[in-house]
Design a protein around this motif. Structure first.
Motif, PDB file in Angstrom:
ATOM      1  N   SER A   1       0.838  -1.213   0.000  1.00  0.00           N
ATOM      2  CA  SER A   1       0.000   0.000   0.000  1.00  0.00           C
ATOM      3  C   SER A   1       0.862   1.248   0.000  1.00  0.00           C
ATOM      4  O   SER A   1       0.575   2.223  -0.721  1.00  0.00           O
ATOM      5  CB  SER A   1      -0.931   0.005   1.217  1.00  0.00           C
ATOM      6  N   ASP A   2       1.928   1.243   0.796  1.00  0.00           N
ATOM      7  CA  ASP A   2       2.805   2.409   0.857  1.00  0.00           C
ATOM      8  C   ASP A   2       3.577   2.602  -0.447  1.00  0.00           C
ATOM      9  O   ASP A   2       3.774   3.735  -0.905  1.00  0.00           O
ATOM     10  CB  ASP A   2       3.783   2.275   2.028  1.00  0.00           C
ATOM     11  N   VAL A   3       4.020   1.511  -1.052  1.00  0.00           N
ATOM     12  CA  VAL A   3       4.717   1.610  -2.341  1.00  0.00           C
ATOM     13  C   VAL A   3       3.769   2.169  -3.396  1.00  0.00           C
ATOM     14  O   VAL A   3       4.129   3.058  -4.179  1.00  0.00           O
ATOM     15  CB  VAL A   3       5.256   0.228  -2.780  1.00  0.00           C
ATOM     16  N   TRP A   4       2.555   1.645  -3.411  1.00  0.00           N
ATOM     17  CA  TRP A   4       1.552   2.110  -4.391  1.00  0.00           C
ATOM     18  C   TRP A   4       1.282   3.606  -4.210  1.00  0.00           C
ATOM     19  O   TRP A   4       1.290   4.368  -5.178  1.00  0.00           O
ATOM     20  CB  TRP A   4       0.258   1.312  -4.205  1.00  0.00           C
ATOM     21  N   GLN A   5       1.081   4.028  -2.955  1.00  0.00           N
ATOM     22  CA  GLN A   5       0.782   5.439  -2.688  1.00  0.00           C
ATOM     23  C   GLN A   5       1.965   6.332  -3.039  1.00  0.00           C
ATOM     24  O   GLN A   5       1.796   7.430  -3.585  1.00  0.00           O
ATOM     25  CB  GLN A   5       0.414   5.628  -1.213  1.00  0.00           C
TER      26      GLN A   5
END
Length: 504
Positions: free
Chosen positions: A44-48
């Motif tokens: 999720s953090d990589v995507w964001q």
């Protein structure tokens, strides 16, 4: 700019997140929830992070950004991110929402994550009734939303921080999981030693047919990256337990190891790593820490094995150690194949069927080294184990025996190998010479004379002679002590008289 964070801060924050479950759910069960949430938080953090970078560059073209995000390493469907779940944490149904999010992520990334989350349910009754479950999961979402666990690449910098945190958690879960720990974790020092012994090279295909959480495969990969500065290798594995297979897959991705093939299934009954002709695939390196003396390993079908793995003999029904060894031998490449496997000591000397298999492997000149390890190294068992190293195309027909059982650091619950202990084994293996009370290079003839028994004390003499006692000196010292004692008794009698005590 958000400051960078250290490995220790991430490790501590993730370990503290486990407090939500302690005392409510057994560690062997809640490890799956915590590790899965770490994986979800990371992707999720990589995507964001990537979305924000595209938005900064193409802010007036939302459709273009959406198209570009479809090419990300992991595609994150709408409402399936950690943050979508976090925003609804006070609502009922946290378990059901998390399960739906994981299934949506699976479907959007079928090539990489197919079935990875099928054995984990956040809506399980293991977490209590609906109210308790909702509270536990709300606390967990809040724990992972803390600033220390902002895992964006722009903040973390080095991807290994996430992979290392995952390994850190797996190690701590193993330490508290008792006998179940051996199913998914090999101590890092043992993995390091095995990896060094088989010496991975550029271009190697490396396999672990009982890979657990894949830590041994990762050690081999790290050696190649450290020594050659590239990723010219391929990792393969198979794991029988579904939840542990999922750990291995997530572990690979968190260590940025996308070039892997980890299959789910029973290696002995149903090997999945096959070539284009439906025969066993061959590898440059095969390593494993298989379950010790596995009962009910599938002996009933061994005599009709389609891959001919048991042509040297069929292992006992209640001890599958040689079944794993024979499988691994059959998957070695003829020219470059080398293999390291952890075994209980019984493998070295048990007779009957195992004795015949052992004799055949030695006569074929496949066995290269036998290394005795200290006790209490492995989670779930206190018994000492050994490492067997096999090699195709050996340079001689000798076997090197190393007794490393007395070289270790004591630990509270587990012992562990120090850097100097590992170095001593590796230096001895490289020199391939006898070392007094530590190693012995045995010829094939000597092993034959011992009836192919590989029990290490037969070859490495660790007996320490006791110092000779000088009886005359002891008698002289005894006389002197008796004289001193008599003198002290006279003095004591005088003191007592002065104090008014009359001796009888």
């Amino acid at each position: 700019m958000t400051p960078r964070i250290s490995q220790k801060e991430v490790n501590d924050a993730v370990w503290n997140a486990c407090d939500t479950f302690r005392g409510v759910v057994d560690a062997s069960a809640y490890k799956d929830y915590v590790l899965t949430m770490l994986f979800l938080k990371y992707i999720s953090d990589v995507w964001q992070d990537n979305y924000d970078a595209y938005k900064a560059e193409y802010g007036d073209a939302p459709e273009l950004i959406e198209e570009m995000m479809k090419n990300e390493r992991f595609v994150l469907p709408k409402n399936a991110s950690f943050y979508a779940l976090y925003d609804r944490r006070f609502e009922a149904g946290n378990g059901e929402r998390i399960d739906k999010a994981l299934h949506a992520i699976e479907e959007a990334n079928m090539g990489k994550l197919n079935d990875v989350f099928q054995d984990i349910s956040f809506n399980s009754t293991k977490l209590g009734d609906d109210k308790q479950k909702n509270d536990i999961l709300r606390h967990m979402l809040e724990d992972f939303n803390k600033p220390e666990l902002n895992l964006r690449p722009s903040r973390i910098g080095n991807l290994d921080i996430i992979g290392n945190a995952y390994e850190f958690l797996i190690k701590h879960f193993a330490a508290s999981s008792g006998k179940k720990a051996g199913e998914f974790y090999t101590p890092p020092e043992v993995s390091q030693l095995i990896a060094e012994l088989v010496a991975p090279q550029e271009g190697d295909e490396i396999c672990d047919p009982a890979c657990g959480s894949a830590s041994l495969l990762m050690k081999c990969a790290k050696l190649i990256k450290d020594r050659f500065g590239n990723r010219k290798y391929a990792l393969y594995g198979q794991e029988a337990i579904g939840s542990t297979w999922a750990l291995a897959k997530m572990n690979m991705f968190l260590h940025d190891e996308d070039n892997h093939r980890i299959e789910w299934g029973d290696t002995l009954r149903n090997p999945q790593l096959l070539d284009g002709d439906d025969q066993l695939k061959h590898f440059d390196i095969v390593v494993a820490n298989p379950p010790f003396s596995l009962a009910k390993w599938g002996q009933e079908a061994a005599d009709s094995d389609p891959f001919g793995r048991f042509r040297r003999g069929i292992p006992p029904k209640t001890k599958g150690d040689y079944a794993f060894i024979l499988h691994m031998i059959e998957t070695l490449k003829p020219g470059t194949g080398r293999m390291g496997v952890v075994v209980p000591h019984g493998v070295l000397f048990r007779a009957s069927a195992e004795g015949k298999i052992r004799k055949q492997l030695i006569e074929e000149n496949l066995l290269d080294m036998v290394i005795g390890l200290p006790e209490k190294l492995f989670y779930g068992t206190g018994i000492p184990a050994a490492i067997l190293v096999f090699r195709k195309n050996k340079k001689d027909n000798n076997v090197l025996f190393i007794d490393a059982s007395r070289e270790y650091q004591d630990g509270k619950n587990q012992n562990f190998l120090r850097d100097e202990d590992i170095k001593k084994v590796l230096d001895t293996a490289k020199a391939r010479e006898s070392v007094d009370k530590y190693a012995y290079l045995a010829s094939l003839e000597e092993i034959r004379e011992n009836d192919f028994n590989l029990n290490i004390p037969r070859y490495v003499d660790t007996f320490e002679e006791e110092e000779e006692i000088d009886l005359e000196a002891v008698l002289k010292e005894r006389k002197e002590l008796k004289a001193d004692l008599a003198k002290l008794e006279v003095e004591m009698e005088g003191y007592l008289k002065e104090l008014g005590y009359e001796l009888p």
